[in-house]
Design a protein around this motif. Structure first.
Motif, short mmCIF file in Angstrom:
data_model
loop_
_atom_site.label_atom_id
_atom_site.label_comp_id
_atom_site.label_asym_id
_atom_site.label_seq_id
_atom_site.Cartn_x
_atom_site.Cartn_y
_atom_site.Cartn_z
N ALA A 1 70.63 32.04 48.76
CA ALA A 1 70.62 30.79 49.54
C ALA A 1 69.54 29.85 49.01
CB ALA A 1 70.39 31.09 51.02
N TYR A 2 68.38 30.40 48.71
CA TYR A 2 67.30 29.58 48.15
C TYR A 2 67.74 28.96 46.82
CZ TYR A 2 62.78 28.36 46.11
OH TYR A 2 61.75 27.68 45.52
N LEU A 3 68.30 29.78 45.93
CA LEU A 3 68.76 29.27 44.64
C LEU A 3 69.86 28.23 44.80
CD1 LEU A 3 68.90 32.60 42.62
CD2 LEU A 3 67.21 30.77 42.37
N GLY A 4 70.69 28.43 45.82
CA GLY A 4 71.80 27.52 46.08
C GLY A 4 71.44 26.31 46.92
N GLY B 1 70.02 26.23 53.58
CA GLY B 1 69.03 26.74 54.50
C GLY B 1 69.41 28.02 55.23
N GLU B 2 70.66 28.46 55.07
CA GLU B 2 71.06 29.65 55.79
C GLU B 2 71.89 30.57 54.90
OE1 GLU B 2 74.54 27.08 55.79
OE2 GLU B 2 72.56 26.57 56.56
N TRP C 1 80.57 31.55 50.69
CA TRP C 1 80.90 31.41 49.26
C TRP C 1 81.57 32.69 48.76
CZ3 TRP C 1 75.32 29.68 47.67
CH2 TRP C 1 75.09 28.37 48.11
N ALA C 2 81.00 33.82 49.13
CA ALA C 2 81.52 35.10 48.66
C ALA C 2 82.93 35.37 49.21
CB ALA C 2 80.57 36.23 49.06
N GLU C 3 83.20 34.88 50.40
CA GLU C 3 84.51 35.08 51.01
C GLU C 3 85.51 34.00 50.61
OE1 GLU C 3 85.26 37.84 52.64
OE2 GLU C 3 83.20 38.48 52.23
N GLY C 4 85.06 33.00 49.86
CA GLY C 4 85.95 31.91 49.45
C GLY C 4 86.25 30.92 50.55
#
Length: 130
Positions: A39-42, A45-46, A53-56
């Motif tokens: 989340a930080y890299l992306g 805030g949550e 994202w992982a679930e599409g």
């Protein structure tokens, strides 16, 4: 025909991070680095966004996708050589190869074209024991 170069694990990681679906990239990064660091890299805030994202269910901007693909490219060889915990610590720690800045912060805040080569050089130095 693709040829894997096992003498250069970063080449294998680069090919994988480039070819994988973004959902797979998010899933693998979440497993390697943890949802909070992803989340930080992306720049969100949550951690809910990372799971989406992982679930599409949701897609970040193209720029964020590039940053996260790059993060996977760097994280995979470190995790394979050591462990996911070491990869996570490497991303968060102050790195002498990067003027005592953390790879995570550089990747989050910097221009990928500028900071990317320095992060890869620091990863390679870490992997060879430098």
């Amino acid at each position: 025909m693709a040829v894997a170069d096992h003498a250069r694990p970063d080449l294998v990681a680069h090919a994988h991070a480039t070819r994988a679906s973004f959902e797979d990239v998010a899933t693998e990064l979440r497993e390697l680095l943890g949802a909070k660091l992803v989340a930080y890299l992306g720049r969100v805030g949550e951690t809910r966004a990372v799971h989406q994202w992982a679930e599409g269910e949701r897609m970040p901007s193209d720029e964020v996708q590039l940053r996260l693909r790059f993060a996977l490219r760097v994280a995979l060889p470190i995790a394979a050589a050591d462990s996911p915990a070491i990869a996570q610590a490497w991303f968060q720690g102050l790195n002498p190869q990067l003027d005592d800045r953390s790879p995570a912060r550089l990747l989050r805040d910097g221009d990928l074209d500028e900071v990317g080569p320095a992060i890869v050089a620091a990863e390679r130095a870490f992997l060879i024991g430098g």
